[in-house]
Design an enzyme around this catalytic site. Structure first.
Site, PDB file in Angstrom:
ATOM      1  N   GLU A   1       5.647   3.230   5.309  1.00 20.47           N
ATOM      2  CA  GLU A   1       5.734   2.675   6.747  1.00 20.47           C
ATOM      3  C   GLU A   1       7.587   3.610   6.757  1.00 20.47           C
ATOM      4  O   GLU A   1       7.483   3.258   5.350  1.00 20.47           O
ATOM      5  CB  GLU A   1       5.554   1.551   7.371  1.00 20.47           C
ATOM      6  CG  GLU A   1       5.961   1.683   8.201  1.00 20.47           C
ATOM      7  CD  GLU A   1       5.554   0.494   9.296  1.00 20.47           C
ATOM      8  OE1 GLU A   1       5.436  -0.270   8.425  1.00 20.47           O
ATOM      9  OE2 GLU A   1       6.805   0.628  10.902  1.00 20.47           O
TER      10      GLU A   1
ATOM     11  N   GLU B   1       3.228 -10.700   7.840  1.00 17.53           N
ATOM     12  CA  GLU B   1       2.002  -9.504   7.101  1.00 17.53           C
ATOM     13  C   GLU B   1       0.636 -10.450   7.814  1.00 17.53           C
ATOM     14  O   GLU B   1       0.181  -9.105   7.509  1.00 17.53           O
ATOM     15  CB  GLU B   1       2.532  -9.177   5.726  1.00 17.53           C
ATOM     16  CG  GLU B   1       4.647  -8.931   5.489  1.00 17.53           C
ATOM     17  CD  GLU B   1       4.866  -8.355   6.495  1.00 17.53           C
ATOM     18  OE1 GLU B   1       3.922  -7.305   7.033  1.00 17.53           O
ATOM     19  OE2 GLU B   1       6.301  -8.437   6.362  1.00 17.53           O
TER      20      GLU B   1
ATOM     21  N   ASN C   1       0.401  -3.511   4.759  1.00 15.36           N
ATOM     22  CA  ASN C   1      -0.943  -2.512   4.494  1.00 15.36           C
ATOM     23  C   ASN C   1      -2.611  -3.146   4.293  1.00 15.36           C
ATOM     24  O   ASN C   1      -2.428  -4.144   3.939  1.00 15.36           O
ATOM     25  CB  ASN C   1      -0.867  -1.726   3.196  1.00 15.36           C
ATOM     26  CG  ASN C   1       0.455  -1.352   2.756  1.00 15.36           C
ATOM     27  OD1 ASN C   1       0.912  -0.188   2.802  1.00 15.36           O
ATOM     28  ND2 ASN C   1       0.873  -2.090   2.013  1.00 15.36           N
TER      29      ASN C   1
ATOM     30  N   GLU D   1       5.961  -5.138  16.343  1.00 10.13           N
ATOM     31  CA  GLU D   1       7.004  -5.750  14.765  1.00 10.13           C
ATOM     32  C   GLU D   1       7.674  -7.513  16.469  1.00 10.13           C
ATOM     33  O   GLU D   1       7.701  -8.351  15.634  1.00 10.13           O
ATOM     34  CB  GLU D   1       8.044  -5.160  15.603  1.00 10.13           C
ATOM     35  CG  GLU D   1       7.925  -3.844  13.668  1.00 10.13           C
ATOM     36  CD  GLU D   1       7.341  -4.488  13.047  1.00 10.13           C
ATOM     37  OE1 GLU D   1       7.391  -5.882  12.299  1.00 10.13           O
ATOM     38  OE2 GLU D   1       6.762  -3.647  11.688  1.00 10.13           O
TER      39      GLU D   1
HETATM   40  N1  B3K Z   1       6.241  -2.712   8.827  1.00  9.01           N
HETATM   41  C1  B3K Z   1       7.292  -3.226   7.904  1.00  9.01           C
HETATM   42  C2  B3K Z   1       8.232  -2.427   8.022  1.00  9.01           C
HETATM   43  C3  B3K Z   1       8.491  -0.722   7.658  1.00  9.01           C
HETATM   44  C4  B3K Z   1      10.169  -0.534   7.416  1.00  9.01           C
HETATM   45  C5  B3K Z   1       9.897   0.716   6.961  1.00  9.01           C
HETATM   46  N2  B3K Z   1      11.401   1.358   7.174  1.00  9.01           N
HETATM   47  C6  B3K Z   1       7.658  -4.778   7.300  1.00  9.01           C
HETATM   48  C7  B3K Z   1       7.110  -5.365   8.738  1.00  9.01           C
HETATM   49  O1  B3K Z   1       7.844  -5.043   9.561  1.00  9.01           O
HETATM   50  O2  B3K Z   1       6.343  -6.089   8.237  1.00  9.01           O
HETATM   51 ZN    ZN Z   2       6.626  -6.608  11.311  1.00 15.36          ZN
END
Ligand code: B3K
Ligand code: ZN
Length: 884
Positions: free
Chosen positions: A128, A305, A272, A327
């Site tokens: 990402e 996560e 992931n 987010e």
């Molecule tokens: N989704 C990732 C962040 C990715 C950042 C890419 N530069 C972490 C999170 O917000 O959970």
């Molecule tokens: Zn996140």
């Protein structure tokens, strides 16, 4: 100068992908210098996109193509075009087809830590937002969702553990001491959720049974020496899994959940599918090496996560402009998780502190953007406080407006309606509308309009009529590209207090009876509104914006006595604390005004001293909250209240106020400090954490005296304690005073902990944030310290980020030395790691808030960076937009 100016991407240009990829089979032959990737893609035309078959354009960066096959036919270079951005196939069949790509890449040379790279000898990935295109040619966009199988082949001795998403389905031996493992992920996912890890890893294993009785194996992998620091993360994971079942009805969906902790990582962690990859900072903890704040952050990030599995993975974003869909919502969920686990008001205060200082500054500067941005050059620059923290406030407001039950109906519908899809913020809001039968058109402005709204409140009491008129006005300052704003829908939570502190009835004119409860949410919709509260036997004190019910700036003229009253009596934990913050801010701003006018300092406002005396000598059950009540607003917060920020004056005022309070209440602080010492075994539970937080708040006041007593206390604490929370607090006190043992303590600390990278980070940070003179020289010298590793983002953030973000008085030195230092580092680190460099740079973009001299100096550095040779698009975007 740049050869090519990076071009922005616009939300308005979104169109669905002309091709879809249903299945992906990957084979990785891992090698540090030359990894070979074979990708077999099942491709078909997108039936939702009409028209003749356009060219198939795959994204790809920094790859070497070995071969390309369409079906069984090998393509020669006349049948495709390769460019810096990817691979284009001008003609592909109308029916579904298979594409087989063999590419090579060099993980060892990957210092940007995006795509496949090496972290301390471990292979790991970060895809990402757009890292997958550094692994193979692909439709690297989140609305292309596929099923993945991944085979990892590597040397058995050096890479005994081989991981990827999903379930392990086969494994075996290969030639030349190599072995292989095959993984299959049954869930469709966008490529940004792909992950691979290989290396010598130890594993902590546990089990979890879901609400419906399905067993799940939980594994946390770390480097062998860190295995004994994974227990807290494991406990947090299980708590998070239970919490999501109980609060959102969400169960985990695979048989295996893996987390890997790696030392070299650009952010906190990555969600992931089935294989989270974490910065070690947010996994590893043991009381002797991690502070209470670390423990709290670990719980929060592990939760975050995990919660992404539903909000982000099962339902993902249609495009990157929708980032807050996953987010903002997931931050809201992790905040609620933490609030339920610990003290709700403390969590809320911590959240709002971050929002009001950093996010408000972002929203007031040249990089201000809506929660759903409209354009970007480099998407990685948009993982911002606005998208995350303000995004979470937007979700919270939905819950406040719809009530908990209504909000839950909305999320239930969202999970049911959109499971397996890539959707938009608007789709989420529509679920809230449909589940509750409401129209949220006006509310949607929170997604499209940038800037922090301001609420002006006036209260007028009519004794004869026994009513109170509350006049509310809202406005929102212009932001880049948005000169005029429409009024927002703002939930304003209010309560009314009687002189004895009791809550008065909340009945609006025309209503038959008061609303139930002691707080009432007024939905503010127009630019100006008036509410009349009736049946009030006495003039009430208005407690407004309770719980910080909206991310706005509140303007409400009150006298100090009223603030002092709320500070001691408000039943709303957030507002009680906030009244104290406002009171202290007012006192500091008055000090600054006097100093600017050349007047001698006046004695400190007795209302404030009395309020603090009552607190120090009082008794509150929640000691973390008690500590927060006693903590003065940060320099950033006080600065935000000034028309033109004077960092020197702000620093001097805050130091002086702290010292005066310490002088006035020395005996009280000392007594409380001593009463809180001892016993704790350094456990991480709410009571022990609160006790340490309160004790170290007392130490901080006493240390402001910089006298023998303070020196003795901090040295004793430094030497006696076995826990990192207390040890670091003591070291911080020692470093921020003229302590005779300072050099010795710093040296001892380093010697003791030099083999623990996360503790070494703390050692750098305690020095980079020191407020005493000579800090920049020390920071410069530390660049050459053997422990300073330029390739380790955590270390760079501790030294350079600590200085630029958390040391305003030195960063903003009037000679521009702090700015020049940062600019040099940004240019230096950009060559290695653009994402990191672009993040470090942001403090320079807040120049408008300072005096003309500082403005000039800050802009000069931004210009220097923007004009530097070979600068990344990441840094280019922040520097040029930052210039305004
Ligand atoms: N989704 C990732 C962040 C990715 C950042 C890419 N530069 C972490 C999170 O917000 O959970
Ligand atoms: Zn996140």
């Amino acid at each position: 100068m740049r050869e090519r100016i990076p071009q922005p991407v616009y939300l308005k240009d979104y169109s669905p992908p002309p091709y879809l990829i249903d299945a992906v089979d990957l084979v990785f032959e891992l090698d540090e210098d030359d990894t070979r990737v074979t990708a077999t893609l099942q491709v078909r035309r997108n039936p939702a996109v009409a028209g003749a078959g356009p060219a198939l354009e795959l994204n790809g960066e920094g790859l070497t193509l070995e071969s390309l096959k369409l079906g069984s036919q090998r393509l020669d270079p006349t049948q495709y075009r390769l460019s810096e951005e990817g691979l284009c196939l001008p003609r592909v069949p109308d029916h579904a087809f298979t594409l087989e790509l063999v590419t090579h890449l060099c993980p060892k040379a990957n210092t940007a830590l995006e795509g496949l790279y090496l972290s301390n000898g471990l292979f790991c990935t970060q895809c990402e937002a757009q890292g997958f295109r550094r692994i193979t040619y692909f439709l690297d966009r989140p609305d292309v969702m596929a099923r993945y199988t991944t085979t990892v082949v590597a040397d058995r001795a050096r890479y005994p553990v081989l991981l990827s998403n999903g379930n392990c389905v086969a494994a075996g031996e290969a030639s030349h001491g190599r072995h292989w493992v095959r993984w299959e992920d049954p869930f469709k996912k966008p490529c940004y959720l792909f992950a691979l890890v290989a290396g010598r890893l130890a594993c902590l294993e546990d089990r979890y049974v879901t609400a419906s009785g399905r067993p799940v194996v939980l594994r946390i992998y770390a480097e062998p020496q860190d295995l004994d620091k994974c227990g807290h993360a494991m406990a947090s994971l299980k708590q998070a899994m239970r919490w999501d079942e109980e609060n959102f009805g969400r169960e985990y969906d695979l048989d295996l959940y893996m987390i890997v902790a790696v030392s070299h990582f650009n952010m906190g962690a990555m969600e992931n599918k089935g294989l989270n990859i974490f910065n070690t900072q947010y996994i590893l903890a043991r009381p002797d090496v991690a502070t209470d704040a670390d423990y709290e952050r670990i719980e929060e990030v592990v939760g975050h996560e995990y919660f992404h599995n539903w909000t982000g993975n099962r339902i993902t974003c249609r495009d990157w402009f929708q980032l807050s869909l996953k987010e903002g919502l997931t931050v809201f969920r992790d905040q609620e998780f933490s609030a339920d686990r610990h003290s709700r008001p403390v969590k809320r205060i911590d959240t709002v502190n971050l929002l009001r200082t950093r996010q408000f500054a972002e929203d007031a500067g040249p990089l201000a953007h809506p929660v759903r941005p409209e354009s970007y050059i480099e998407i990685n620059n948009f993982y911002t406080l606005t998208v995350y923290e303000k995004g979470a406030e937007v979700i919270r407001m939905l819950q406040t407006l719809l009530g908990r039950a209504g909000f839950r109906r909305g999320t239930d519908l969202y999970f049911e309606r959109h499971d397996g899809q890539a959707v938009t913020c608007d789709d989420f809001v529509r679920c809230m509308e449909d589940a509750n039968g409401v129209d949220l058109s006006q509310f949607r402005l929170w997604y499209s309009q940038a800037g922090t709204p301001e609420l002006h409140l006036e209260a007028e009491y009519d004794a004869a009529g026994r009513y109170l008129d509350l006049k509310v006005r809202q406005s929102c300052p212009p932001t880049p590209g948005q000169p005029c704003k429409r009024p927002f829908l703002i939930p304003l939570a209010v309560g009314l207090l009687a002189a004895d502190g009791s809550e008065l009835p909340l009945r609006l004119a025309g209503e038959p009876a008061p609303a139930p409860g002691t707080t009432r949410v007024l939905p503010i919709q127009a630019a100006e509104e008036r509410f009349r509260f009736v049946d009030l036997p006495e003039r009430p004190v208005v407690s407004a914006l309770r719980g910080f019910s909206a991310p706005v700036k509140l303007n409400f003229a009150r006298d100090l006595a009223e603030l002092a009253f709320l500070f001691s009596r408000d039943s709303d934990g957030f507002n009680r604390w906030d009244a104290g913050q406002q009171l202290a801010t007012r006192v500091m701003l008055e000090m600054i005004d006097r100093a600017s006018a050349g007047q001698p300092p006046a004695p400190v406002e007795p209302l404030l001293v009395d309020a603090f005396r009552n607190l120090v000598t009082g008794q509150l059950e929640d000691q973390s909250y008690w500590a927060l009540l006693l903590t003065l607003p940060s320099e950033e917060y006080v600065s935000a209240a000034m028309a033109v920020i004077d960092p020197d004056q702000v620093h001097a005022a805050r130091q002086r106020l702290k010292r005066e309070l310490a002088v006035a209440l020395e005996a009280e602080f000392l007594r409380l400090y001593e009463a809180l010492r001892g016993d704790e075994h350094n456990r991480f539970d709410a009571a022990a954490v609160g006790r340490r937080r309160l004790k170290n708040t007392c130490l901080d006041y006493l240390n402001a005296l910089d006298n023998d007593t303070a020196h003795r206390l901090s040295l004793r604490q430094f030497r006696e304690t076995r826990g990192m929370t207390d040890q670091l607090a003591a070291l911080g006190a020692i470093v921020n005073s003229h302590h005779p043992n300072q050099a010795e303590c710093l040296e001892q600390f380093y010697q003791r902990w030099h083999a623990e990278p996360l503790v070494v980070d703390k050692w750098f940070m305690v020095q980079s944030t020191c407020h005493l003179p000579g800090t920049l020289e020390r920071v410069r010298a530390l660049l050459d310290h053997p422990g300073f590793d330029r390739g380790l983002p955590n270390r760079v953030r501790a030294l350079v980020g600590g200085f630029a973000q958390s040391n305003p008085v030195h960063f903003h030195a009037k000679d521009g030395s702090g700015y020049a230092f940062l600019a040099e580092r940004v240019i230096e680190f950009d060559a290695r790691n653009p994402q990191l460099a672009a993040r470090l740079l942001t403090p320079l973009t807040h120049w408008q808030r300072y005096d003309p001299v500082r403005q000039g100096l800050m802009r000069r550095e931004l210009q220097r960076i923007a004009g530097a040779e070979r600068i990344s698009p990441d840094v280019y975007e922040v520097a040029t937009k930052g210039l305004g």
